[in-house]
Design an enzyme around this catalytic site. Structure first.
Site, PDB file in Angstrom:
ATOM      1  N   GLY A 344     -24.608  18.736  22.832  1.00 50.71           N
ATOM      2  CA  GLY A 344     -23.754  18.395  23.956  1.00 50.71           C
ATOM      3  C   GLY A 344     -24.178  19.045  25.260  1.00 50.71           C
ATOM      4  O   GLY A 344     -23.917  18.522  26.336  1.00 50.71           O
ATOM      5  N   PHE A 345     -24.847  20.215  25.181  1.00 51.20           N
ATOM      6  CA  PHE A 345     -25.238  20.911  26.394  1.00 51.20           C
ATOM      7  C   PHE A 345     -26.621  20.502  26.880  1.00 51.20           C
ATOM      8  O   PHE A 345     -26.999  20.800  27.999  1.00 51.20           O
ATOM      9  CB  PHE A 345     -25.235  22.427  26.166  1.00 51.20           C
ATOM     10  CG  PHE A 345     -23.860  22.985  25.992  1.00 51.20           C
ATOM     11  CD1 PHE A 345     -22.817  22.549  26.783  1.00 51.20           C
ATOM     12  CD2 PHE A 345     -23.611  23.930  25.027  1.00 51.20           C
ATOM     13  CE1 PHE A 345     -21.547  23.060  26.629  1.00 51.20           C
ATOM     14  CE2 PHE A 345     -22.338  24.452  24.869  1.00 51.20           C
ATOM     15  CZ  PHE A 345     -21.305  24.013  25.668  1.00 51.20           C
ATOM     16  N   ASP A 459     -17.406  31.387  18.506  1.00 50.25           N
ATOM     17  CA  ASP A 459     -18.002  30.251  17.791  1.00 50.25           C
ATOM     18  C   ASP A 459     -19.033  30.736  16.784  1.00 50.25           C
ATOM     19  O   ASP A 459     -20.125  30.183  16.672  1.00 50.25           O
ATOM     20  CB  ASP A 459     -18.640  29.276  18.788  1.00 50.25           C
ATOM     21  CG  ASP A 459     -18.890  27.899  18.164  1.00 50.25           C
ATOM     22  OD1 ASP A 459     -18.237  27.588  17.146  1.00 50.25           O
ATOM     23  OD2 ASP A 459     -19.722  27.144  18.689  1.00 50.25           O
TER      24      ASP A 459
END
Length: 650
Positions: A344-345, A459
């Site tokens: 996603g990054f 995380d």
């Protein structure tokens, strides 16, 4: 009625303008400006530099100070450091302490070797110096912050009302007899909208010094930002702010002066209906045109703020900065052959510098706002962390639209590609698994207790543990990490980030996180290491359960040995059973009963330490987590599967 329509349109336009200005300021990062003095540098190992570190990391720990002003010193003679912190007067003690902590931390990073430095956040200021700064008015350095939007005011009414208001509040703030706070707030009615203002001095100034500082600041408004609906002037000793919206607490507000003395538009006479229609149409067209212009200005300002922010990062960490061409050559122009993973990054590439050093380059997505946050977080946080069980950030690059993070390359990839792969797991015997379990514990203990600040990873999972060529574990991906100071124990958030199966229930459902949230994630990881299975849902006979419920059931029935991975043919059964015990202690539902990472490490390395009996784990069902999404908070969580972002070879 005819002029009433025009007034209504004027009112709607002013309300729209106010909203745009408010939105522009609300979107800003807490960081505003900083200034590192050029009066001279000091060595990082000098006594003066150590005193700066000590003072700035502890300045906000004095919780008995609840009025937003800190002034302390550290050291003696030429090594003496003086520091001041000032919060906006309407901040709560908790918000003030939090702002000062973050502001002081960033100041340490941006001014690592200077004798003097100052950092302005949106709601607080922190400064330090080797000179005497207590009770001394200092106007420079000075910074102005304003919008490019201007109030069209041919009559000069807006500027006149603003100047009258600021001058009145200057007198009130300077004349304050309080030894704790020196401020004034108020509002005035202009032709266009209400003007709200807050003026504040550091309370150690006398009346004349405060008045002089505010006078010079108000003069800056006229020279830099006339006709702007929102302005901030920031100096070391005082600050001035006014907006077209109510930005401070109502309890601070003084009643506005009577609006009867302010000029009002004259009423028209004898106008016919055609003229009224023309006026209305012209007003609508003008409002739409101005709205479009304001929107463009806002977008341009947002882009400029982002550029300024990245420029400030560059200037504060020059030793970590790489040239874009160097990284492009190292990755063969970001060739697909060099691609290691994508998420996603952004995308991660393998590279090699001319000296033979292998690197992993994370090229952040140009369109990802979340990537911007991660980029800044990694630079300002990870660059200061030095521990063998944390992945090392080698540097970064910001050039044009490119945002790159450069890490040391971990040749054995991430832990999940070993422990959950049927064939690779055969090579991960208990000796290696135990080494990894202990190494991760050491890395987390450093983050929680031994680093300069207390850091919550938020995380932790197998895909965020990387393995070097000797299979030593290194915790990675600090884009979601949160910074605490050593006296802070917990915090709340409305933006939940993490991975299903690893998130502690109090965090997933209520946004409460602490070091014990990381302990929960670690406990899940330990049980996965012993069992060789993910903490997702699987069929166990007629029941569907996750790894935690499966482990708890076997523990209570005295059949915990059933949990041990069948591929572990050689290993200490006693050591394995002890790890199961420790894992269950870490995932207990009661947060207070979970051990700290220091205790966990002691349990792992000292068999003389008796282990308490674990209580019921937190069985975090998917339905519970998903139903919580309806609460008013941003929720960013992924399923407990192999991570989509894989920075290193498989």
């Amino acid at each position: 009625m005819r002029m009433g329509a025009s007034r209504l349109l004027l009112f709607l336009f002013c309300a729209m303008l106010t909203h745009l200005v408010k939105l522009a300021f609300a979107q800003q990062d807490p960081y505003v400006f900083h200034d590192c003095s050029n009066t001279g540098n000091v060595s990082r190992n000098s006594a003066y530099s150590k005193n700066v570190d000590t003072l700035l990391t502890t300045i906000s720990s004095y919780t008995n100070i609840d009025y937003g002003f800190y002034n302390f010193s550290e050291g003696e003679n030429s090594d003496r450091v003086n520091a001041i912190a000032l919060c906006r007067v309407d901040l709560t003690p908790t918000d003030c302490q939090s702002c000062v902590k973050m502001c002081a931390f960033e100041l340490l990073f941006r001014c690592p070797n200077q004798k003097e430095g100052i950092m302005w956040y949106m709601n607080c200021t922190v400064r330090y110096s080797n000179n005497s700064i207590f009770g001394v008015m200092q106007f420079k350095p000075v910074r102005q912050l304003s919008t490019d939007v201007k109030v069209t005011d041919p009559s000069g009414t807006f500027n006149q009302v603003r100047e009258t208001l600021l001058d009145r509040l200057r007198s009130e703030a300077a004349a304050s007899t309080s030894t704790l706070r020196k401020f004034a707030t108020g509002r005035a009615n202009s032709l266009y909208f209400d003007i709200y203002a807050l003026l504040q001095c550091t309370p150690d100034l006398n009346q004349q010094e405060c008045s002089d500082c505010l006078n010079q600041s108000i003069a800056k408004v006229s020279t830099c930002c006339d006709s702007s609906p929102g302005v901030r002037v920031l100096t070391p000793s005082c600050n001035v702010r006014y907006e077209s919206y109510h930005f401070y607490r109502s309890t601070l507000e003084a009643p506005p002066p009577s609006s009867s003395t302010l000029p009002l538009p004259a009423k028209g006479k004898g106008s016919n209906s055609s003229r009224t229609i023309i006026i209305i149409v012209a007003a609508v067209v003008s409002a739409v045109l101005i709205f479009c212009i304001c929107t463009c200005i806002y977008l341009r300002m947002r882009k400029q703020r982002k550029k300024v922010e990245m420029d400030e990062i560059n200037s504060g960490a020059e030793s970590l900065q790489f040239d874009f061409s160097t990284i492009r050559i190292a990755t063969d122009n970001f060739s697909d052959v060099k691609k290691l993973g994508q998420g996603g990054f952004g995308t991660v590439y393998k590279g090699k510098f001319p000296n033979g050093q292998e690197i992993a380059v994370k090229r952040l997505s140009r369109s990802s706002e979340q990537g911007d946050q991660e980029f800044k977080n990694e630079i300002l946080l990870v660059a200061r962390l030095q521990q063998r069980n944390l992945v090392r950030l080698l540097g970064f690059c910001f050039e044009g639209n490119e945002r790159l993070l450069v890490y040391e390359l971990m040749p054995n990839g991430s832990l999940d590609h070993f422990i959950f792969d049927p064939s690779k797991r055969l090579h991960l015997d208990w000796k290696f698994r135990y080494k990894i379990i202990v190494g991760i514990a050491r890395g987390l203990q450093y983050l929680h207790e031994d680093s300069q600040f207390r850091i919550i990873h938020r995380d932790l999972k197998t895909s965020n543990v990387l393995l070097d060529k000797e299979m030593n574990p290194k915790i990675s991906d600090f884009g979601m990490a949160r910074l605490f100071t050593l006296d802070q124990t917990q915090a709340n958030t409305r933006r939940i980030v993490g991975t299903y199966g690893y998130m502690a229930p109090e965090y997933a459902m209520h946004g409460h996180f602490s070091v014990k949230s990381d302990v929960f994630s670690y406990g899940v990881l330990v049980l996965e290491m012993v069992c060789g299975r993910k903490n997702n849902y699987f069929q166990n006979g007629e029941n569907t359960e996750n790894l935690l419920s499966h482990a708890w059931k076997n523990w209570r029935e005295g059949t915990a040995s059933n949990l041990i991975d069948s591929t572990l043919r050689v290993g200490s059964t006693t050591e394995i059973m002890r790890c199961i015990h420790i894992g269950l202690l870490c995932v207990q539902e009661n947060v207070a009963e979970r051990p700290t990472m220091a205790s966990v490490l002691l349990m792992l390395t000292s068999y003389s330490m008796a282990l308490s009996m674990p209580s019921r784990p937190a069985f975090l069902m998917h339905s519970i987590v998903e139903s919580d999404i309806s609460l008013d908070r941003s929720f960013h969580a992924s399923q407990n599967v192999v991570s989509m972002t894989d920075p290193y070879p498989r």
